[in-house]
Design a protein around this motif. Structure first.
Motif, PDB file in Angstrom:
ATOM      1  N   TYR A   1       0.839  -1.206   0.000  1.00  5.86           N
ATOM      2  CA  TYR A   1       0.000   0.000   0.000  1.00  5.86           C
ATOM      3  C   TYR A   1       0.872   1.253   0.000  1.00  5.86           C
ATOM      4  CZ  TYR A   1      -3.070   3.668   1.717  1.00  5.86           C
ATOM      5  OH  TYR A   1      -3.753   4.847   1.872  1.00  5.86           O
ATOM      6  N   LYS A   2       1.869   1.282   0.878  1.00  8.95           N
ATOM      7  CA  LYS A   2       2.764   2.436   0.940  1.00  8.95           C
ATOM      8  C   LYS A   2       3.478   2.634  -0.399  1.00  8.95           C
ATOM      9  CE  LYS A   2       6.825   4.430   2.912  1.00  8.95           C
ATOM     10  NZ  LYS A   2       8.156   4.181   3.308  1.00  8.95           N
ATOM     11  N   ASP A   3       4.020   1.565  -0.946  1.00  9.65           N
ATOM     12  CA  ASP A   3       4.724   1.656  -2.225  1.00  9.65           C
ATOM     13  C   ASP A   3       3.793   2.159  -3.327  1.00  9.65           C
ATOM     14  OD1 ASP A   3       6.937   0.664  -0.887  1.00  9.65           O
ATOM     15  OD2 ASP A   3       6.698  -1.374  -1.675  1.00  9.65           O
ATOM     16  N   HIS A   4       2.567   1.692  -3.331  1.00  8.27           N
ATOM     17  CA  HIS A   4       1.597   2.089  -4.349  1.00  8.27           C
ATOM     18  C   HIS A   4       1.278   3.586  -4.258  1.00  8.27           C
ATOM     19  CE1 HIS A   4      -1.913   2.050  -6.957  1.00  8.27           C
ATOM     20  NE2 HIS A   4      -2.605   2.582  -5.971  1.00  8.27           N
ATOM     21  N   VAL A   5       0.932   4.064  -3.071  1.00  7.64           N
ATOM     22  CA  VAL A   5       0.524   5.470  -2.962  1.00  7.64           C
ATOM     23  C   VAL A   5       1.704   6.434  -3.119  1.00  7.64           C
ATOM     24  CG1 VAL A   5      -1.541   4.965  -1.612  1.00  7.64           C
ATOM     25  CG2 VAL A   5       0.582   5.565  -0.424  1.00  7.64           C
ATOM     26  N   LYS A   6       2.917   5.958  -2.935  1.00  6.00           N
ATOM     27  CA  LYS A   6       4.093   6.808  -3.128  1.00  6.00           C
ATOM     28  C   LYS A   6       4.528   6.874  -4.591  1.00  6.00           C
ATOM     29  CE  LYS A   6       6.273   8.444  -0.088  1.00  6.00           C
ATOM     30  NZ  LYS A   6       6.217   9.815   0.398  1.00  6.00           N
ATOM     31  N   ASN A   7       3.935   6.046  -5.445  1.00  2.37           N
ATOM     32  CA  ASN A   7       4.301   6.015  -6.856  1.00  2.37           C
ATOM     33  C   ASN A   7       3.214   6.716  -7.671  1.00  2.37           C
ATOM     34  OD1 ASN A   7       4.797   5.423  -9.542  1.00  2.37           O
ATOM     35  ND2 ASN A   7       5.334   3.289  -9.156  1.00  2.37           N
ATOM     36  N   PRO A   8       3.459   7.958  -8.107  1.00  5.39           N
ATOM     37  CA  PRO A   8       2.413   8.688  -8.831  1.00  5.39           C
ATOM     38  C   PRO A   8       2.017   8.050 -10.160  1.00  5.39           C
ATOM     39  CG  PRO A   8       4.459   9.959  -8.751  1.00  5.39           C
ATOM     40  CD  PRO A   8       4.664   8.726  -7.917  1.00  5.39           C
ATOM     41  N   GLN A   9       2.857   7.213 -10.719  1.00  5.71           N
ATOM     42  CA  GLN A   9       2.483   6.535 -11.963  1.00  5.71           C
ATOM     43  C   GLN A   9       1.455   5.434 -11.717  1.00  5.71           C
ATOM     44  OE1 GLN A   9       6.344   5.468 -13.500  1.00  5.71           O
ATOM     45  NE2 GLN A   9       6.431   7.326 -14.739  1.00  5.71           N
ATOM     46  N   GLU A  10       1.461   4.874 -10.516  1.00  2.00           N
ATOM     47  CA  GLU A  10       0.483   3.846 -10.157  1.00  2.00           C
ATOM     48  C   GLU A  10      -0.756   4.447  -9.503  1.00  2.00           C
ATOM     49  OE1 GLU A  10       1.802   0.617  -7.774  1.00  2.00           O
ATOM     50  OE2 GLU A  10       3.474   0.144  -9.085  1.00  2.00           O
ATOM     51  N   ALA A  11      -0.568   5.466  -8.712  1.00  2.00           N
ATOM     52  CA  ALA A  11      -1.656   6.070  -7.939  1.00  2.00           C
ATOM     53  C   ALA A  11      -1.929   7.485  -8.449  1.00  2.00           C
ATOM     54  CB  ALA A  11      -1.286   6.085  -6.453  1.00  2.00           C
ATOM     55  N   VAL A  12      -2.328   7.574  -9.697  1.00  2.00           N
ATOM     56  CA  VAL A  12      -2.526   8.875 -10.348  1.00  2.00           C
ATOM     57  C   VAL A  12      -3.556   9.713  -9.595  1.00  2.00           C
ATOM     58  CG1 VAL A  12      -3.319  10.011 -12.476  1.00  2.00           C
ATOM     59  CG2 VAL A  12      -1.824   7.997 -12.596  1.00  2.00           C
ATOM     60  N   TYR A  13      -4.707   9.142  -9.301  1.00  2.00           N
ATOM     61  CA  TYR A  13      -5.756   9.886  -8.603  1.00  2.00           C
ATOM     62  C   TYR A  13      -5.260  10.368  -7.244  1.00  2.00           C
ATOM     63  CZ  TYR A  13     -10.170  11.103  -6.440  1.00  2.00           C
ATOM     64  OH  TYR A  13     -11.168  11.778  -5.795  1.00  2.00           O
TER      65      TYR A  13
ATOM     66  N   ALA B   1      -2.156  10.869  -6.201  1.00  2.29           N
ATOM     67  CA  ALA B   1      -1.056  11.832  -6.283  1.00  2.29           C
ATOM     68  C   ALA B   1      -1.466  13.185  -6.842  1.00  2.29           C
ATOM     69  CB  ALA B   1       0.077  11.253  -7.132  1.00  2.29           C
ATOM     70  N   TYR B   2      -2.362  13.187  -7.822  1.00  2.00           N
ATOM     71  CA  TYR B   2      -2.636  14.425  -8.540  1.00  2.00           C
ATOM     72  C   TYR B   2      -3.993  15.051  -8.248  1.00  2.00           C
ATOM     73  CZ  TYR B   2       1.539  13.087 -11.029  1.00  2.00           C
ATOM     74  OH  TYR B   2       2.827  12.735 -11.334  1.00  2.00           O
TER      75      TYR B   2
ATOM     76  N   PRO C   1      -3.685  16.624  -3.332  1.00  2.42           N
ATOM     77  CA  PRO C   1      -3.655  18.079  -3.527  1.00  2.42           C
ATOM     78  C   PRO C   1      -4.965  18.759  -3.109  1.00  2.42           C
ATOM     79  CG  PRO C   1      -2.662  16.994  -5.412  1.00  2.42           C
ATOM     80  CD  PRO C   1      -3.285  15.922  -4.562  1.00  2.42           C
ATOM     81  N   ALA C   2      -6.104  18.125  -3.389  1.00  4.62           N
ATOM     82  CA  ALA C   2      -7.385  18.709  -2.993  1.00  4.62           C
ATOM     83  C   ALA C   2      -7.513  18.763  -1.470  1.00  4.62           C
ATOM     84  CB  ALA C   2      -8.538  17.906  -3.597  1.00  4.62           C
ATOM     85  N   MET C   3      -7.153  17.681  -0.802  1.00  6.64           N
ATOM     86  CA  MET C   3      -7.218  17.655   0.660  1.00  6.64           C
ATOM     87  C   MET C   3      -6.277  18.684   1.266  1.00  6.64           C
ATOM     88  SD  MET C   3      -7.315  13.512   1.219  1.00  6.64           S
ATOM     89  CE  MET C   3      -6.598  13.614   2.834  1.00  6.64           C
ATOM     90  N   TYR C   4      -5.043  18.699   0.791  1.00  3.28           N
ATOM     91  CA  TYR C   4      -4.049  19.596   1.370  1.00  3.28           C
ATOM     92  C   TYR C   4      -4.363  21.062   1.101  1.00  3.28           C
ATOM     93  CZ  TYR C   4      -1.180  15.431   2.257  1.00  3.28           C
ATOM     94  OH  TYR C   4      -0.702  14.225   2.697  1.00  3.28           O
TER      95      TYR C   4
END
Length: 143
Positions: free
Chosen positions: A18-30, A32-33, A37-40
């Motif tokens: 899970y950590k590896d997935h969410v840290k990889n913007p190519q895998e976790a596009v929604y 990461a992008y 950003p919306a929450m922050y």
């Protein structure tokens, strides 16, 4: 996160993936992008505040709040494996294994509570647990 045994077992078994997935913007596009950003973008000034991240997972949100100047960032998650990874990855924050549905006693001493889940099902009334001068981000009214 849900506290049912099946969900807990899944998060404990898959915490590193899970950590590896969410840290990889190519895998976790929604994630990461859009989502983060919306929450922050909703986070106000947290400098010198004590904040809690409910359902903190592997600690990215608590760490983000700390980099924004939070005096203390506490992450709470029910998964011991998620908390172990969070502690290793973000030593500047404090993490505890705790059922976030029962964390309201901790929240009363904090200035801000960071949690985002559009359903809000586990947190009916939770915003009231942050002390009067506190801040809540979540399904019960935003900041």
């Amino acid at each position: 996160m849900s506290t049912d045994k099946q969900s807990l077992d899944w998060y404990n078994k898959n915490a590193q993936a899970y950590k590896d997935h969410v840290k990889n913007p190519q895998e976790a596009v929604y994630h990461a992008y859009y989502e983060k950003p919306a929450m922050y973008s909703l986070v106000p000034d947290v400098k010198s505040r004590k904040v809690i991240s409910l359902g903190s997972g592997t600690g990215e949100d608590a760490s983000h709040l700390k980099t924004l100047g939070a005096e203390e960032a506490l992450g709470v998650d029910i998964s011991p494996e998620m908390v172990r990874i969070a502690k290793e990855s973000h030593p500047e924050c404090r993490f505890e294994v705790m059922d976030m549905e029962r964390v309201l006693t901790q929240a009363s001493r904090l200035d801000a509570n960071f949690f985002f889940d559009p359903s809000g099902k586990p947190f009916t009334g939770a915003a009231a647990s942050v002390r009067t001068a506190g801040i809540w981000i979540g399904p019960e009214g935003g900041w």
